[in-house]
Design a protein around this motif. Structure first.
Motif, PDB file in Angstrom:
ATOM      1  N   SER A 194       0.842  -1.180   0.000  1.00  0.00           N
ATOM      2  CA  SER A 194       0.000   0.000   0.000  1.00  0.00           C
ATOM      3  C   SER A 194       0.885   1.240   0.000  1.00  0.00           C
ATOM      4  O   SER A 194       1.769   1.375   0.843  1.00  0.00           O
ATOM      5  CB  SER A 194      -0.901   0.011   1.235  1.00  0.00           C
ATOM      6  OG  SER A 194      -1.468   1.299   1.439  1.00  0.00           O
ATOM      7  N   LEU A 195       0.662   2.144  -0.933  1.00  0.00           N
ATOM      8  CA  LEU A 195       1.443   3.375  -0.976  1.00  0.00           C
ATOM      9  C   LEU A 195       1.183   4.238   0.253  1.00  0.00           C
ATOM     10  O   LEU A 195       2.095   4.884   0.773  1.00  0.00           O
ATOM     11  CB  LEU A 195       1.102   4.159  -2.251  1.00  0.00           C
ATOM     12  CG  LEU A 195       1.742   5.537  -2.409  1.00  0.00           C
ATOM     13  CD1 LEU A 195       3.255   5.437  -2.447  1.00  0.00           C
ATOM     14  CD2 LEU A 195       1.218   6.221  -3.665  1.00  0.00           C
ATOM     15  N   ARG A 196      -0.026   4.220   0.745  1.00  0.00           N
ATOM     16  CA  ARG A 196      -0.381   5.099   1.867  1.00  0.00           C
ATOM     17  C   ARG A 196       0.204   4.619   3.187  1.00  0.00           C
ATOM     18  O   ARG A 196       0.757   5.410   3.958  1.00  0.00           O
ATOM     19  CB  ARG A 196      -1.910   5.208   1.995  1.00  0.00           C
ATOM     20  CG  ARG A 196      -2.374   6.188   3.065  1.00  0.00           C
ATOM     21  CD  ARG A 196      -3.886   6.256   3.119  1.00  0.00           C
ATOM     22  NE  ARG A 196      -4.470   4.993   3.530  1.00  0.00           N
ATOM     23  CZ  ARG A 196      -4.632   4.632   4.803  1.00  0.00           C
ATOM     24  NH1 ARG A 196      -4.234   5.433   5.786  1.00  0.00           N
ATOM     25  NH2 ARG A 196      -5.189   3.483   5.099  1.00  0.00           N
ATOM     26  N   THR A 197       0.135   3.320   3.461  1.00  0.00           N
ATOM     27  CA  THR A 197       0.527   2.813   4.771  1.00  0.00           C
ATOM     28  C   THR A 197       1.804   1.981   4.764  1.00  0.00           C
ATOM     29  O   THR A 197       2.384   1.741   5.823  1.00  0.00           O
ATOM     30  CB  THR A 197      -0.589   1.942   5.365  1.00  0.00           C
ATOM     31  OG1 THR A 197      -0.738   0.750   4.555  1.00  0.00           O
ATOM     32  CG2 THR A 197      -1.918   2.707   5.388  1.00  0.00           C
ATOM     33  N   GLY A 198       2.224   1.494   3.605  1.00  0.00           N
ATOM     34  CA  GLY A 198       3.361   0.582   3.544  1.00  0.00           C
ATOM     35  C   GLY A 198       3.008  -0.847   3.873  1.00  0.00           C
ATOM     36  O   GLY A 198       3.892  -1.709   3.925  1.00  0.00           O
ATOM     37  N   GLY A 199       1.738  -1.139   4.084  1.00  0.00           N
ATOM     38  CA  GLY A 199       1.323  -2.495   4.410  1.00  0.00           C
ATOM     39  C   GLY A 199       1.491  -3.440   3.231  1.00  0.00           C
ATOM     40  O   GLY A 199       1.246  -3.072   2.078  1.00  0.00           O
ATOM     41  N   LEU A 200       1.918  -4.673   3.517  1.00  0.00           N
ATOM     42  CA  LEU A 200       2.110  -5.674   2.477  1.00  0.00           C
ATOM     43  C   LEU A 200       0.755  -6.200   2.021  1.00  0.00           C
ATOM     44  O   LEU A 200      -0.042  -6.681   2.827  1.00  0.00           O
ATOM     45  CB  LEU A 200       2.970  -6.826   3.002  1.00  0.00           C
ATOM     46  CG  LEU A 200       3.283  -7.951   2.019  1.00  0.00           C
ATOM     47  CD1 LEU A 200       4.126  -7.445   0.864  1.00  0.00           C
ATOM     48  CD2 LEU A 200       3.972  -9.109   2.733  1.00  0.00           C
ATOM     49  N   GLU A 201       0.497  -6.141   0.711  1.00  0.00           N
ATOM     50  CA  GLU A 201      -0.755  -6.640   0.157  1.00  0.00           C
ATOM     51  C   GLU A 201      -0.630  -8.089  -0.286  1.00  0.00           C
ATOM     52  O   GLU A 201      -1.530  -8.891  -0.064  1.00  0.00           O
ATOM     53  CB  GLU A 201      -1.196  -5.757  -1.014  1.00  0.00           C
ATOM     54  CG  GLU A 201      -1.525  -4.323  -0.594  1.00  0.00           C
ATOM     55  CD  GLU A 201      -1.977  -3.471  -1.760  1.00  0.00           C
ATOM     56  OE1 GLU A 201      -1.837  -3.906  -2.930  1.00  0.00           O
ATOM     57  OE2 GLU A 201      -2.480  -2.358  -1.519  1.00  0.00           O
ATOM     58  N   TRP A 202       0.477  -8.437  -0.928  1.00  0.00           N
ATOM     59  CA  TRP A 202       0.725  -9.824  -1.311  1.00  0.00           C
ATOM     60  C   TRP A 202       2.186  -9.991  -1.701  1.00  0.00           C
ATOM     61  O   TRP A 202       2.884  -9.017  -1.953  1.00  0.00           O
ATOM     62  CB  TRP A 202      -0.192 -10.300  -2.438  1.00  0.00           C
ATOM     63  CG  TRP A 202      -0.201  -9.472  -3.696  1.00  0.00           C
ATOM     64  CD1 TRP A 202      -1.122  -8.514  -4.041  1.00  0.00           C
ATOM     65  CD2 TRP A 202       0.723  -9.544  -4.798  1.00  0.00           C
ATOM     66  NE1 TRP A 202      -0.823  -7.977  -5.271  1.00  0.00           N
ATOM     67  CE2 TRP A 202       0.307  -8.593  -5.760  1.00  0.00           C
ATOM     68  CE3 TRP A 202       1.845 -10.303  -5.057  1.00  0.00           C
ATOM     69  CZ2 TRP A 202       0.982  -8.385  -6.960  1.00  0.00           C
ATOM     70  CZ3 TRP A 202       2.538 -10.101  -6.254  1.00  0.00           C
ATOM     71  CH2 TRP A 202       2.100  -9.157  -7.192  1.00  0.00           C
ATOM     72  N   GLU A 203       2.625 -11.253  -1.728  1.00  0.00           N
ATOM     73  CA  GLU A 203       3.983 -11.593  -2.147  1.00  0.00           C
ATOM     74  C   GLU A 203       3.966 -12.898  -2.910  1.00  0.00           C
ATOM     75  O   GLU A 203       3.238 -13.824  -2.550  1.00  0.00           O
ATOM     76  CB  GLU A 203       4.914 -11.722  -0.941  1.00  0.00           C
ATOM     77  CG  GLU A 203       6.343 -12.130  -1.326  1.00  0.00           C
ATOM     78  CD  GLU A 203       7.236 -12.385  -0.126  1.00  0.00           C
ATOM     79  OE1 GLU A 203       7.970 -11.463   0.254  1.00  0.00           O
ATOM     80  OE2 GLU A 203       7.177 -13.508   0.429  1.00  0.00           O
TER      81      GLU A 203
END
Length: 244
Positions: A118-127
């Motif tokens: 996520s650009l806003r939070t830096g949270g990982l969405e998938w890998e």
């Protein structure tokens, strides 16, 4: 280096007493007209590999010891907005941004990973981190995305054997693999960079069966989402080889 109309940004490493063996990160922002230093930050033990400007954020990516590193800083004054470090024996080599998503290409030993944040939070969405068979290698060095698809390019092959041009496409939302294209097997073949247009993906690299000569190679793919409806249907257009 990265720049907008107001500022020029650079990132690098500095070594000093008590620092890490690989160096410490510094990021500097200069006034684009005068060259005056606007702000500077440092982080211990971090080696940058790439950075990009997006939505008022300066994104810096690389490695932090045995972890990958990705951070976002406020463009105007430099404070950290968020950072992400994931334990792995690799480095983020390239990042791309579209809408509210960041895609990252990660080199890790004989393998690779592709991540979406996520650009806003830096949270990982998938890998996606494919399992590599012993004696083989796969890597990606360049990445691009739009709202629908993430594209990664690099090389794959067998140690002391042939290598191939590698291009992969993922669903941008959930990370599912849409297609995987491998071509031009030879003693030295790799995709080095890619560019994404509205309807086409262009991937450039080289291929060679000689230790002293190589061919420049560029391939074009149809980037329309409705074209690739299965992993077996790779939307290739054509390719061009030029002797260098």
């Amino acid at each position: 280096i990265a720049a907008n109309r107001e500022q020029v940004f650079i990132a690098g490493t500095v070594s000093g007493g008590g620092g890490s063996p690989s160096g410490d990160l510094f990021v500097r922002a200069y006034d684009a007209s005068s060259g005056d230093l606007n702000w500077e930050i440092g982080r211990p033990g971090i080696v940058p590999a790439t950075m990009k400007l997006a939505s008022g954020r300066l994104l810096v990516a690389g490695a932090a010891g045995s972890s990958t590193y990705l951070a976002a800083f406020a463009v105007e004054t430099g404070p950290s907005l968020w950072d992400d470090m994931v334990p792995t024996s690799g480095s983020i080599l390239h990042i791309a941004v579209a809408s509210s998503r960041i895609a990252a290409a990660i080199s890790s030993g004989t393998g690779f990973a592709v991540r979406a944040y996520s650009l806003r939070t830096g949270g990982l969405e998938w890998e996606d981190r494919p399992t590599i068979s012993p004696g083989f290698f796969e890597n990606v060095s360049s990445i691009a995305l739009n709202e629908d698809t993430v594209y990664a390019a690099g090389s794959a092959g067998e140690f002391f054997g042939n290598s191939e041009f590698l291009v992969r496409a993922y669903d941008a939302v959930d990370g599912s693999l849409l297609w995987d294209d491998r071509s031009h097997a030879s003693t030295r073949t790799a995709a080095v960079d890619l560019a994404l247009g509205k309807f086409r993906l262009f991937v450039a690299g080289y291929t060679s069966d000689s230790s002293t000569d190589a061919d420049f190679l560029i391939r074009a793919y149809d980037a329309r989402v409705d074209v690739a409806d299965s992993q077996s249907k790779v939307p290739q257009l054509d390719n061009l080889r030029a002797r260098r």
